[in-house]
Design an enzyme around this catalytic site. Structure first.
Site, PDB file in Angstrom:
ATOM      1  N   ASP A  81      -9.565   2.173   3.183  1.00 53.13           N
ATOM      2  CA  ASP A  81      -9.766   0.821   2.660  1.00 53.13           C
ATOM      3  C   ASP A  81     -10.254  -0.124   3.758  1.00 53.13           C
ATOM      4  O   ASP A  81     -11.075  -1.014   3.513  1.00 53.13           O
ATOM      5  CB  ASP A  81      -8.453   0.268   2.091  1.00 53.13           C
ATOM      6  CG  ASP A  81      -7.945   1.049   0.902  1.00 53.13           C
ATOM      7  OD1 ASP A  81      -7.808   2.272   1.024  1.00 53.13           O
ATOM      8  OD2 ASP A  81      -7.666   0.442  -0.147  1.00 53.13           O
ATOM      9  N   CYS A 122      -2.421   8.516   4.388  1.00 51.47           N
ATOM     10  CA  CYS A 122      -2.846   7.169   4.011  1.00 51.47           C
ATOM     11  C   CYS A 122      -2.900   6.895   2.515  1.00 51.47           C
ATOM     12  O   CYS A 122      -2.519   7.709   1.696  1.00 51.47           O
ATOM     13  CB  CYS A 122      -4.177   6.862   4.683  1.00 51.47           C
ATOM     14  SG  CYS A 122      -3.995   6.668   6.487  1.00 51.47           S
ATOM     15  N   ASP A 123      -3.469   5.726   2.211  1.00 50.57           N
ATOM     16  CA  ASP A 123      -3.356   5.060   0.913  1.00 50.57           C
ATOM     17  C   ASP A 123      -3.614   5.948  -0.300  1.00 50.57           C
ATOM     18  O   ASP A 123      -2.848   5.958  -1.244  1.00 50.57           O
ATOM     19  CB  ASP A 123      -4.340   3.890   0.846  1.00 50.57           C
ATOM     20  CG  ASP A 123      -4.109   2.856   1.924  1.00 50.57           C
ATOM     21  OD1 ASP A 123      -3.942   3.246   3.091  1.00 50.57           O
ATOM     22  OD2 ASP A 123      -4.122   1.664   1.610  1.00 50.57           O
ATOM     23  N   LYS A 124      -4.745   6.634  -0.308  1.00 53.48           N
ATOM     24  CA  LYS A 124      -5.137   7.420  -1.486  1.00 53.48           C
ATOM     25  C   LYS A 124      -4.890   8.905  -1.287  1.00 53.48           C
ATOM     26  O   LYS A 124      -4.743   9.638  -2.262  1.00 53.48           O
ATOM     27  CB  LYS A 124      -6.615   7.188  -1.833  1.00 53.48           C
ATOM     28  CG  LYS A 124      -7.000   5.721  -1.935  1.00 53.48           C
ATOM     29  CD  LYS A 124      -6.124   4.956  -2.897  1.00 53.48           C
ATOM     30  CE  LYS A 124      -6.363   3.460  -2.821  1.00 53.48           C
ATOM     31  NZ  LYS A 124      -6.012   2.848  -1.527  1.00 53.48           N
ATOM     32  N   CYS A 192      -1.567   2.796   9.744  1.00 52.71           N
ATOM     33  CA  CYS A 192      -1.417   1.456  10.327  1.00 52.71           C
ATOM     34  C   CYS A 192       0.057   1.062  10.418  1.00 52.71           C
ATOM     35  O   CYS A 192       0.900   1.524   9.651  1.00 52.71           O
ATOM     36  CB  CYS A 192      -2.210   0.441   9.521  1.00 52.71           C
ATOM     37  SG  CYS A 192      -3.998   0.630   9.696  1.00 52.71           S
ATOM     38  N   GLU A 455      -9.208  -3.534  -3.623  1.00 56.36           N
ATOM     39  CA  GLU A 455      -8.149  -4.402  -3.126  1.00 56.36           C
ATOM     40  C   GLU A 455      -8.747  -5.722  -2.630  1.00 56.36           C
ATOM     41  O   GLU A 455      -9.941  -5.808  -2.335  1.00 56.36           O
ATOM     42  CB  GLU A 455      -7.352  -3.726  -2.010  1.00 56.36           C
ATOM     43  CG  GLU A 455      -8.101  -3.590  -0.694  1.00 56.36           C
ATOM     44  CD  GLU A 455      -7.222  -3.042   0.423  1.00 56.36           C
ATOM     45  OE1 GLU A 455      -6.324  -2.244   0.128  1.00 56.36           O
ATOM     46  OE2 GLU A 455      -7.458  -3.397   1.583  1.00 56.36           O
ATOM     47  N   SER A 482      -3.928  -4.946  -1.077  1.00 57.73           N
ATOM     48  CA  SER A 482      -3.483  -4.112   0.036  1.00 57.73           C
ATOM     49  C   SER A 482      -1.969  -4.178   0.125  1.00 57.73           C
ATOM     50  O   SER A 482      -1.347  -5.183  -0.245  1.00 57.73           O
ATOM     51  CB  SER A 482      -4.100  -4.616   1.339  1.00 57.73           C
ATOM     52  OG  SER A 482      -3.432  -4.070   2.460  1.00 57.73           O
TER      53      SER A 482
END
Length: 575
Positions: A81, A122-124, A192, A455, A482
């Site tokens: 992202d 991570c995110d996805k 992060c 996002e 986010s």
């Protein structure tokens, strides 16, 4: 009885080339008779969360070899992202979850594997791997890629919001300050340093029982993460021999545990997309109302940015998810099975007996911190839950807000509406000083069917980094946020504008009121004048008859496939 024979035994008798092809990749003849484990990672030069995963995969493979199995490495990298902020790339990010899920399904289905280890950060990628685990239903262990080192002065990479805003406004910033951030904002590999979606989903994987205890958010540069990865290789072999699969672990009770942990840590609102979508792969319904019910009951105990002040590395040193589970043990379903082959109850008992909860506290002291700086004792908790599901005449199916990141004076608010059909237009209005204090900004046609559900971090950070707007301006959208989002930001408004939801019929000058304690979000006036509920209903009905919906530009490829078939955000936005 424990399984000692590979699942592929029957298939190998059908076609001799099967063995020849694997021998041609460096297998030995004896490997063919071993349990065979697919080791799938998202390794690639895509971002710091993935670039080191090949090294962890090697440790997983050693653990498999040590336990008498044969690993095979497959890769399908993910996207970030952060690299997609502010341009069309962001519209592809949520769709990538579905594509990555499909790739793992393909890799896991063509060969008859005996087990599966999935590595992601991570995110996805973490939710994609959990979705694939549910779909394949093999003996499976998830290996998270850990946490990035903190930046200078215990900062996080989300400092980019302040830097980028001042860079565009050309006020009070030097090239040296910009360069300093770029050179120090992401000082190592790993996810992060804040409890964004990446870190949240690592925590959710552990809360579901799909990682070894303590695996989420290990500092990615420490020796420990390699040890956990090797142990995962050993663990998957035990699961394969015992025939314990993903569906034995990811049960309804396990998902309820995950929602409870999410409430306690102040996790990303994106978990309300990902957990229902993962559950659906296992035939489990995880209604959005469950999140709200649990957030009315479970104490918010973690102090991690953005809901709190500390970085994720410190969270792990303080005990991480096992410490959260230990503190919540009177709330959780403790008899759920985990990838250790033991119950959560047994895992926590063993960790306590082994001294795990005190082992890493010395690292906290290096930073001048104690466990109480990361975890509020239950008898001192001042807040219950961290997210809320709001409903009303503009969100009849629901919407989501992380109130743990909202100041108390903005948890109930009424204000005039400024409507935008693209995030970019709203962002430009914020940067150029067009937005006024107390405005309620609405960004629509950014839901799953609208533009792929990007996002809104650039816009939310622009608001909170502007002293004139911070603390008074709210943002509503049918898009998503986010996990780093701070402030009064209500997302996932459903039905979305592209499906003809009421958000499509809002106009500049309308008045919106939201009330987080009472879980409401409604249009309450037009043209600056408040109306009765009946009048508002008539106004929305008239607008629906007379206002034309925005039509999307021609689309192709995965973007077309995703936006034409994505489910409601309240159902996980899957396809």
């Amino acid at each position: 009885m424990e399984n000692q024979n590979p699942k592929s035994t029957k298939e190998r008798l059908l076609w001799a080339q099967f063995d020849a092809l694997q021998l041609g990749t460096g297998w030995t003849y004896s490997d063919i008779s071993k349990l065979q484990i697919l080791v799938e990672d998202v390794y690639g030069d895509s971002h710091p969360g993935s670039v080191h995963l090949n090294q962890l995969s090697e440790q997983v493979k050693i653990g498999i070899y040590e336990s008498g199995g044969k690993p095979a490495s497959f890769h399908a990298t993910d996207i970030c992202d952060g690299c997609a902020q502010g341009h069309n790339g962001m519209n592809y990010v949520l769709a990538s979850r579905e594509v990555l899920t499909d790739m793992v399904e393909l890799h896991g289905s063509v060969n008859p594997w005996d087990g599966l280890v999935l590595l992601s950060s991570c995110d996805k990628s973490v939710p994609a791997h959990l979705k694939a685990a549910g779909r394949l239903n093999l003996p499976t262990v998830i290996v998270p890629g850990g946490s990035m080192r903190p930046g200078p002065d215990m900062s996080t990479s989300i400092k980019a919001g302040d830097i980028s805003l001042r860079q565009k406004q050309k006020e009070h910033i030097t090239q040296c300050e910009i360069d300093d951030y770029k050179l120090t904002g992401c000082p190592s590999v790993g996810a992060c340093q804040f409890l964004g979606t990446a870190s949240t989903m690592q925590c959710m994987a552990e809360a579901l029982g799909m990682t070894l205890p303590g695996a989420a958010l290990i500092p990615a540069t420490m020796r420990d993460i390699g040890q956990w990865a090797r142990n995962a290789g050993i663990a998957v072999m035990e699961l394969a021999r015992k025939g314990i699969t993903a569906s034995d672990i990811m049960t309804k009770e396990a998902f309820e545990n995950a929602v409870m942990v999410h409430s306690a840590i102040g996790g990303s609102t994106n978990a309300t997309l990902h957990l229902p979508s993962i559950a659906a792969e296992l035939g489990i319904d995880l209604p959005i109302e469950l999140f709200d019910k649990i957030n009315h009951q479970v104490p918010h105990i973690a102090n991690v940015y953005p809901s709190g002040t500390q970085v994720t590395e410190a969270f792990w040193f303080a005990g991480g998810i096992p410490m959260v589970q230990w503190m919540l043990r009177d709330y959780l379903h403790l008899d759920v099975l985990t990838v250790t082959g033991n119950t959560l109850r047994k895992n926590l008992e063993q960790l306590e007996q082994q001294g795990y909860f005190h082992r890493y506290l010395g690292y906290l002291r290096n930073y001048g911190l104690t466990r109480e700086d990361l975890f509020t004792p239950l008898d001192e908790v001042s807040e219950i839950g961290s997210i809320a599901i709001l409903k009303g005449n503009i969100a009849p199916e629901g919407s989501v807000i992380k109130y743990s990141a909202v100041s108390p004076d903005m948890r109930k608010h009424k204000g005039p509406v400024r409507v935008f059909d693209r995030e970019e237009d709203c962002y430009d209005a914020v940067v150029n000083g067009i937005i006024e204090p107390n405005d309620i900004l609405v960004i629509r046609y950014e839901g799953p069917r609208g533009s792929g559900m990007p996002e809104m971090l650039m816009t939310t950070e622009a608001i909170v980094c502007d002293p004139r707007l911070n603390g008074t301006v709210s943002l509503l959208t049918d898009g998503r946020f986010s996990g780093a989002t701070r402030g009064a930001c209500i997302g996932h408004i459903s039905p979305e504008a592209a499906r003809g939801g009421p958000i499509a019929y809002l106009q500049d000058g309308d008045i919106i009121e939201y009330d987080i304690p009472n879980r409401t979000l409604s249009l309450v006036g037009t043209a600056g004048v408040e109306k009765t509920e009946k009048e508002i209903g008539m106004i929305l009905a008239e607008r629906r008859r007379n206002m034309e919906q925005k039509q999307p530009a021609p689309r192709k490829g995965i973007f077309k496939r995703y936006t034409e078939s994505a489910a409601s955000a309240m159902k996980g936005a899957g396809i």
